[in-house]
Design an enzyme around this catalytic site. Structure first.
Site, PDB file in Angstrom:
ATOM      1  N   GLY A  37     -43.163  42.038  67.923  1.00  0.00           N
ATOM      2  CA  GLY A  37     -43.531  43.253  68.647  1.00  0.00           C
ATOM      3  C   GLY A  37     -43.365  43.093  70.143  1.00  0.00           C
ATOM      4  O   GLY A  37     -42.927  42.055  70.638  1.00  0.00           O
ATOM      5  N   ASN A  45     -52.884  37.943  70.326  1.00  0.00           N
ATOM      6  CA  ASN A  45     -53.248  38.285  68.949  1.00  0.00           C
ATOM      7  C   ASN A  45     -54.649  37.801  68.593  1.00  0.00           C
ATOM      8  O   ASN A  45     -55.393  38.515  67.921  1.00  0.00           O
ATOM      9  CB  ASN A  45     -52.250  37.684  67.970  1.00  0.00           C
ATOM     10  CG  ASN A  45     -51.097  38.612  67.617  1.00  0.00           C
ATOM     11  OD1 ASN A  45     -50.291  38.305  66.753  1.00  0.00           O
ATOM     12  ND2 ASN A  45     -50.992  39.754  68.282  1.00  0.00           N
ATOM     13  N   ASN A 102     -50.524  36.834  61.382  1.00  0.00           N
ATOM     14  CA  ASN A 102     -50.507  38.266  61.634  1.00  0.00           C
ATOM     15  C   ASN A 102     -49.088  38.805  61.531  1.00  0.00           C
ATOM     16  O   ASN A 102     -48.191  38.356  62.255  1.00  0.00           O
ATOM     17  CB  ASN A 102     -51.073  38.557  63.030  1.00  0.00           C
ATOM     18  CG  ASN A 102     -50.875  40.001  63.436  1.00  0.00           C
ATOM     19  OD1 ASN A 102     -51.168  40.898  62.673  1.00  0.00           O
ATOM     20  ND2 ASN A 102     -50.360  40.218  64.630  1.00  0.00           N
ATOM     21  N   ARG A 179     -48.906  43.849  78.235  1.00  0.00           N
ATOM     22  CA  ARG A 179     -47.767  43.909  77.308  1.00  0.00           C
ATOM     23  C   ARG A 179     -46.477  44.255  78.059  1.00  0.00           C
ATOM     24  O   ARG A 179     -45.414  43.702  77.779  1.00  0.00           O
ATOM     25  CB  ARG A 179     -48.041  44.942  76.220  1.00  0.00           C
ATOM     26  CG  ARG A 179     -49.113  44.528  75.219  1.00  0.00           C
ATOM     27  CD  ARG A 179     -48.575  43.571  74.192  1.00  0.00           C
ATOM     28  NE  ARG A 179     -49.543  43.258  73.151  1.00  0.00           N
ATOM     29  CZ  ARG A 179     -49.241  43.035  71.889  1.00  0.00           C
ATOM     30  NH1 ARG A 179     -47.994  43.077  71.491  1.00  0.00           N
ATOM     31  NH2 ARG A 179     -50.170  42.728  71.013  1.00  0.00           N
ATOM     32  N   HIS A 263     -52.646  48.454  62.136  1.00  0.00           N
ATOM     33  CA  HIS A 263     -51.931  47.199  61.918  1.00  0.00           C
ATOM     34  C   HIS A 263     -52.700  45.998  62.460  1.00  0.00           C
ATOM     35  O   HIS A 263     -52.577  44.901  61.926  1.00  0.00           O
ATOM     36  CB  HIS A 263     -50.559  47.300  62.593  1.00  0.00           C
ATOM     37  CG  HIS A 263     -49.634  46.170  62.268  1.00  0.00           C
ATOM     38  ND1 HIS A 263     -49.258  45.858  60.977  1.00  0.00           N
ATOM     39  CD2 HIS A 263     -48.993  45.273  63.070  1.00  0.00           C
ATOM     40  CE1 HIS A 263     -48.427  44.828  60.996  1.00  0.00           C
ATOM     41  NE2 HIS A 263     -48.250  44.455  62.247  1.00  0.00           N
ATOM     42  N   TRP A 264     -53.473  46.196  63.513  1.00  0.00           N
ATOM     43  CA  TRP A 264     -54.186  45.085  64.146  1.00  0.00           C
ATOM     44  C   TRP A 264     -55.570  44.905  63.501  1.00  0.00           C
ATOM     45  O   TRP A 264     -56.605  45.185  64.098  1.00  0.00           O
ATOM     46  CB  TRP A 264     -54.345  45.336  65.639  1.00  0.00           C
ATOM     47  CG  TRP A 264     -53.055  45.301  66.405  1.00  0.00           C
ATOM     48  CD1 TRP A 264     -51.835  44.861  65.982  1.00  0.00           C
ATOM     49  CD2 TRP A 264     -52.870  45.723  67.765  1.00  0.00           C
ATOM     50  NE1 TRP A 264     -50.896  44.976  66.981  1.00  0.00           N
ATOM     51  CE2 TRP A 264     -51.498  45.502  68.087  1.00  0.00           C
ATOM     52  CE3 TRP A 264     -53.719  46.258  68.738  1.00  0.00           C
ATOM     53  CZ2 TRP A 264     -50.981  45.805  69.338  1.00  0.00           C
ATOM     54  CZ3 TRP A 264     -53.194  46.569  69.983  1.00  0.00           C
ATOM     55  CH2 TRP A 264     -51.835  46.334  70.280  1.00  0.00           C
TER      56      TRP A 264
END
Length: 290
Positions: A37, A45, A102, A179, A263-264
C-alpha cells in the site's frame, strides 16, 4: 493508544543488504509482517499493538525491502519479502517463530509456512489471504492503489486511505501527511508501481495466464501450523469472501470476522484483535494422539 518505543529500531546486515526492524519484549519470538500500500511500513502497521504483544513475546517488526526503510532488492515485492523473512531469522538465529501478517504480510507468512514449515510455529493473518470468490477483482481498494501508482496525488492517497477503514475519523491529518511523505520516496513508489501499476498488473495477469505454476492460495494445504485468519466485515481492499478458500484448505485454520471494521483490523478493532490473537498465540497446541 499509539505507543512510541524509544530505542527499539535496529538493523542487521545480510548478504542482500541491511534489514531494519523494531524489537521489544521478552519471551518466545513473534514476527510482525507488514502489508503493502501507499506509504506503508512495519512500524506504522503495528506501532499501536507493540506494547500489548511485547508483554508476552519477544517482538520483531520487520521492515520489508523496497518500502523505503530496509535496503531494496530486485524482484517482485512479495517474493523478496518472503526471502527477507528467512534472511532475517537466519541473521538473528531465530529457528522458528510465530508470525502475524497484515494483508501482503499474511501472504508472505503463508508462503514462508508452505516452503519452510519448521520456521513458522503459528500464523495470524489480517486480511489479504486467498482469492476473490464473489467480489470483483481487482477490488475497490486495489483499483484506487492502481490509480495512485499510475499518477500519485495527495487526493488519491486520501481516497485510498478512506477505503481502508469503516470509520473515516481514523484517517487523521497526521496519518495522511506521514503516508504522503513516505509515498514521495522514489524507492517506495517504485515498489508500489511494481505491485499495483497498470503496466505491472497487466504483465502479472498475462504471466499468470501463461504459467504452469499454480497460484499460491491453491497450495495452502501445505501450511502445517495452526492459523488464525482475521478479517474486517467491511474490508473494501480484500473483501470478506476471500478467506473461504484458505479456511477450507489450511488443515488447522480458524476464522474471526470483526464487524464495523475495514482492512486495518489491528487499528479499528485494536483491543478485540489483540485479545483474540493473543488467546490463539498463547493457546497450547494439542499433542497428536493425546
Amino acid at each position: 493508544m499509539d505507543v512510541t518505543y524509544e530505542g527499539t529500531k535496529r538493523e542487521v546486515a545480510t548478504d542482500k543488504g541491511v534489514l531494519r526492524y523494531h524489537e521489544a519484549g521478552e519471551g518466545p519470538p513473534l514476527l510482525l509482517l507488514h502489508g503493502s500500500g501507499i506509504g506503508v511500513s512495519g512500524w506504522r502497521n503495528y506501532r499501536g499493538n507493540l506494547e500489548v504483544f511485547a508483554e508476552q513475546f519477544h517482538c520483531y517488526i520487520l521492515e520489508f525491502p523496497g518500502f523505503g526503510v530496509s535496503d531494496p532488492v530486485d524482484g517482485h515485492p512479495v517474493i523478496t519479502a518472503s526471502s527477507a523473512v528467512i534472511r532475517f531469522m537466519d541473521a538473528l538465529g531465530i529457528e522458528s517463530a510465530a508470525m502475524v501478517g497484515n494483508s501482503m504480510g499474511g501472504v508472505v507468512g503463508v508462503n514462508v509456512a508452505m516452503r519452510y514449515p519448521d520456521r513458522v510455529s503459528k500464523l495470524v493473518t489480517i486480511g489479504g489471504v486467498g482469492p476473490n470468490i464473489f467480489s470483483q477483482n481487482p477490488s475497490e481498494g486495489t483499483r484506487l492503489l492502481q490509480e495512485f501508482a499510475d499518477g500519485p496525488t495527495r487526493e488519491k492517497l486520501v481516497r485510498w486511505l478512506e477505503c481502508m477503514v469503516y470509520d473515516r475519523s481514523v484517517i487523521t491529518e497526521e496519518r495522511i501527511e506521514e503516508r504522503w511523505e513516505t509515498a514521495s520516496d522514489p524507492a517506495s513508489h517504485k515498489t508500489l508501481a511494481a505491485m499495483y501499476g497498470s503496466a505491472a498488473f497487466a504483465a502479472q495477469q498475462q504471466m499468470t495466464a501463461n504459467s504452469d505454476v499454480p497460484p499460491y492460495w491453491s497450495m495452502m494445504h501445505k501450511v502445517q501450523c495452526p492459523t488464525l485468519l482475521t478479517w474486517g466485515l467491511d474490508d473494501r481492499q480484500c473483501p470478506p469472501d476471500m478467506p473461504m478458500v484458505p479456511m477450507r484448505l489450511i488443515p488447522n485454520a480458524e476464522l474471526h470476522v470483526f464487524p464495523n471494521c475495514g482492512h486495518w483490523v489491528m487499528v479499528e478493532a485494536k483491543e478485540a484483535f489483540e485479545r483474540i490473537a493473543l488467546e490463539f498465540l498463547l493457546r497450547s497446541v494439542p499433542v497428536a494422539g493425546g
